[in-house]
Write a protein that holds these residues in place. Structure first.
Motif, PDB file in Angstrom:
ATOM      1  N   ARG A 196       5.973   7.391  -1.529  1.00  0.00           N
ATOM      2  CA  ARG A 196       6.036   6.449  -0.401  1.00  0.00           C
ATOM      3  C   ARG A 196       6.310   7.164   0.920  1.00  0.00           C
ATOM      4  O   ARG A 196       5.833   6.744   1.968  1.00  0.00           O
ATOM      5  CB  ARG A 196       7.112   5.387  -0.651  1.00  0.00           C
ATOM      6  N   LEU A 197       7.076   8.242   0.873  1.00  0.00           N
ATOM      7  CA  LEU A 197       7.356   9.031   2.088  1.00  0.00           C
ATOM      8  C   LEU A 197       6.156   9.892   2.491  1.00  0.00           C
ATOM      9  O   LEU A 197       6.112  10.419   3.593  1.00  0.00           O
ATOM     10  CB  LEU A 197       8.565   9.943   1.871  1.00  0.00           C
ATOM     11  N   GLY A 198       5.221  10.067   1.552  1.00  0.00           N
ATOM     12  CA  GLY A 198       4.054  10.908   1.822  1.00  0.00           C
ATOM     13  C   GLY A 198       4.296  12.383   1.555  1.00  0.00           C
ATOM     14  O   GLY A 198       3.576  13.249   2.063  1.00  0.00           O
ATOM     15  N   VAL A 199       5.325  12.684   0.743  1.00  0.00           N
ATOM     16  CA  VAL A 199       5.682  14.072   0.445  1.00  0.00           C
ATOM     17  C   VAL A 199       4.575  14.751  -0.354  1.00  0.00           C
ATOM     18  O   VAL A 199       4.103  14.226  -1.365  1.00  0.00           O
ATOM     19  CB  VAL A 199       7.031  14.142  -0.312  1.00  0.00           C
ATOM     20  N   THR A 200       4.156  15.923   0.121  1.00  0.00           N
ATOM     21  CA  THR A 200       3.100  16.697  -0.541  1.00  0.00           C
ATOM     22  C   THR A 200       3.631  17.995  -1.149  1.00  0.00           C
ATOM     23  O   THR A 200       2.979  18.614  -1.973  1.00  0.00           O
ATOM     24  CB  THR A 200       1.992  17.061   0.462  1.00  0.00           C
ATOM     25  N   HIS A 201       4.842  18.406  -0.701  1.00  0.00           N
ATOM     26  CA  HIS A 201       5.446  19.655  -1.164  1.00  0.00           C
ATOM     27  C   HIS A 201       6.947  19.442  -1.414  1.00  0.00           C
ATOM     28  O   HIS A 201       7.593  18.708  -0.667  1.00  0.00           O
ATOM     29  CB  HIS A 201       5.289  20.772  -0.123  1.00  0.00           C
ATOM     30  N   VAL A 202       7.447  20.111  -2.438  1.00  0.00           N
ATOM     31  CA  VAL A 202       8.878  20.056  -2.749  1.00  0.00           C
ATOM     32  C   VAL A 202       9.415  21.476  -2.845  1.00  0.00           C
ATOM     33  O   VAL A 202       8.818  22.332  -3.498  1.00  0.00           O
ATOM     34  CB  VAL A 202       9.137  19.311  -4.081  1.00  0.00           C
ATOM     35  N   LEU A 203      10.549  21.711  -2.174  1.00  0.00           N
ATOM     36  CA  LEU A 203      11.271  22.976  -2.315  1.00  0.00           C
ATOM     37  C   LEU A 203      12.624  22.638  -2.930  1.00  0.00           C
ATOM     38  O   LEU A 203      13.439  21.963  -2.315  1.00  0.00           O
ATOM     39  CB  LEU A 203      11.463  23.656  -0.950  1.00  0.00           C
ATOM     40  N   ASN A 204      12.826  23.079  -4.163  1.00  0.00           N
ATOM     41  CA  ASN A 204      14.057  22.810  -4.887  1.00  0.00           C
ATOM     42  C   ASN A 204      14.957  24.035  -4.804  1.00  0.00           C
ATOM     43  O   ASN A 204      14.669  25.069  -5.410  1.00  0.00           O
ATOM     44  CB  ASN A 204      13.724  22.473  -6.349  1.00  0.00           C
ATOM     45  N   ALA A 205      16.073  23.919  -4.058  1.00  0.00           N
ATOM     46  CA  ALA A 205      16.994  25.049  -3.884  1.00  0.00           C
ATOM     47  C   ALA A 205      17.984  25.176  -5.037  1.00  0.00           C
ATOM     48  O   ALA A 205      18.859  26.039  -5.007  1.00  0.00           O
ATOM     49  CB  ALA A 205      17.744  24.901  -2.561  1.00  0.00           C
ATOM     50  N   ALA A 206      17.843  24.314  -6.049  1.00  0.00           N
ATOM     51  CA  ALA A 206      18.700  24.389  -7.237  1.00  0.00           C
ATOM     52  C   ALA A 206      17.832  24.473  -8.489  1.00  0.00           C
ATOM     53  O   ALA A 206      18.146  23.913  -9.533  1.00  0.00           O
ATOM     54  CB  ALA A 206      19.619  23.175  -7.301  1.00  0.00           C
ATOM     55  N   HIS A 207      16.718  25.185  -8.378  1.00  0.00           N
ATOM     56  CA  HIS A 207      15.746  25.295  -9.469  1.00  0.00           C
ATOM     57  C   HIS A 207      16.405  25.824 -10.745  1.00  0.00           C
ATOM     58  O   HIS A 207      17.146  26.794 -10.718  1.00  0.00           O
ATOM     59  CB  HIS A 207      14.615  26.233  -9.054  1.00  0.00           C
ATOM     60  N   TYR A 246       4.978  22.515  -5.802  1.00  0.00           N
ATOM     61  CA  TYR A 246       6.401  22.745  -6.072  1.00  0.00           C
ATOM     62  C   TYR A 246       6.772  24.205  -5.865  1.00  0.00           C
ATOM     63  O   TYR A 246       6.026  25.109  -6.246  1.00  0.00           O
ATOM     64  CB  TYR A 246       6.713  22.329  -7.516  1.00  0.00           C
ATOM     65  N   TYR A 247       7.947  24.424  -5.252  1.00  0.00           N
ATOM     66  CA  TYR A 247       8.483  25.775  -5.058  1.00  0.00           C
ATOM     67  C   TYR A 247       9.960  25.751  -5.436  1.00  0.00           C
ATOM     68  O   TYR A 247      10.732  24.962  -4.887  1.00  0.00           O
ATOM     69  CB  TYR A 247       8.312  26.179  -3.592  1.00  0.00           C
ATOM     70  N   GLY A 248      10.333  26.581  -6.396  1.00  0.00           N
ATOM     71  CA  GLY A 248      11.712  26.591  -6.881  1.00  0.00           C
ATOM     72  C   GLY A 248      12.492  27.820  -6.444  1.00  0.00           C
ATOM     73  O   GLY A 248      11.991  28.938  -6.509  1.00  0.00           O
ATOM     74  N   VAL A 249      13.713  27.594  -5.989  1.00  0.00           N
ATOM     75  CA  VAL A 249      14.646  28.660  -5.617  1.00  0.00           C
ATOM     76  C   VAL A 249      15.881  28.497  -6.499  1.00  0.00           C
ATOM     77  O   VAL A 249      16.581  27.487  -6.409  1.00  0.00           O
ATOM     78  CB  VAL A 249      15.043  28.558  -4.124  1.00  0.00           C
ATOM     79  N   ALA A 250      16.114  29.473  -7.360  1.00  0.00           N
ATOM     80  CA  ALA A 250      17.233  29.376  -8.313  1.00  0.00           C
ATOM     81  C   ALA A 250      18.528  29.854  -7.667  1.00  0.00           C
ATOM     82  O   ALA A 250      19.023  30.944  -7.943  1.00  0.00           O
ATOM     83  CB  ALA A 250      16.914  30.197  -9.562  1.00  0.00           C
TER      84      ALA A 250
END
Length: 198
Positions: A63-74, A92-96
């Motif tokens: 609904r927000l129109g999000v096309t990319h996710v960066l997870n800083a708690a991957h 998707y891009y994960g940062v552990a």
């Protein structure tokens, strides 16, 4: 009269070296302003900062129109994101990263900032950056992005994000952001054009 005018002009052209803020000064700024945040807040055009609850809400992100996710708690128990979870419509891009003052998140400043920048340079793209609560790990990466790609000082970046969301990176992250702030400012001061360049 001419001499006094000349000395005033000389004084105005002397540049005072930039001094990064202390952790205590930053914490005073962080404690101020609004002390609540939503599951997601748009802190920069098309850049949303939020928590794990929102990261699990695929419909809400759509609904927000999000096309990319960066997870800083991957890879953490509460934030298990992946390409499979979001499907083909979201990159998707994960940062552990661990939310500990001893964790070196600075290794992720430039790669994450580059990912955010590339996303926001794409027409119609929107990015959701999150961690567990959306105030420390993910906030540190968003601050680094504003500093690296928009030449914000650390204080200005914090104030910009705090217009929309309460954030509070841990002391270790603040220390690393101060180091980034100092490096970026000293670099920009050495790259300033001289009178001969103009």
């Amino acid at each position: 009269m001419v001499d006094s005018l000349k000395s005033t002009e000389e004084k105005s052209t002397i540049s005072i070296p930039y001094e990064s803020p202390t952790i205590e000064q930053l914490e005073d700024i962080l404690h101020g302003g609004q002390l609540s945040c939503n599951h997601v807040d748009e802190v920069w055009p098309n850049l949303f900062l939020g928590d794990m609850y929102m990261s699990h809400d695929r419909y809400g992100l759509w609904r927000l129109g999000v096309t990319h996710v960066l997870n800083a708690a991957h890879g953490k128990m509460c934030c298990k994101g992946s390409d499979d979870f979001y499907g083909t419509t979201v990159k998707y891009y994960g940062v552990a990263a661990n939310d500990l003052p001893t964790f070196d998140i600075s290794h992720f400043f430039y790669p994450s900032a580059q990912y955010i920048h590339q996303t926001l340079s794409t027409a119609g793209a929107k990015i959701f950056v999150h961690c567990a609560v959306g105030v420390s790990r993910s906030a540190a990466l968003v601050l680094a992005y504003l500093m690296i790609f928009h030449n914000y000082t650390l204080v200005d970046a914090i104030l910009k994000v705090k217009e929309k969301r309460w954030i509070f990176p841990n002391r270790g992250f603040l220390k690393q952001l101060i180091a980034l702030d100092s490096t970026l400012k000293s670099k920009s001061q050495t790259e300033k054009p001289t009178q001969d360049d103009l």
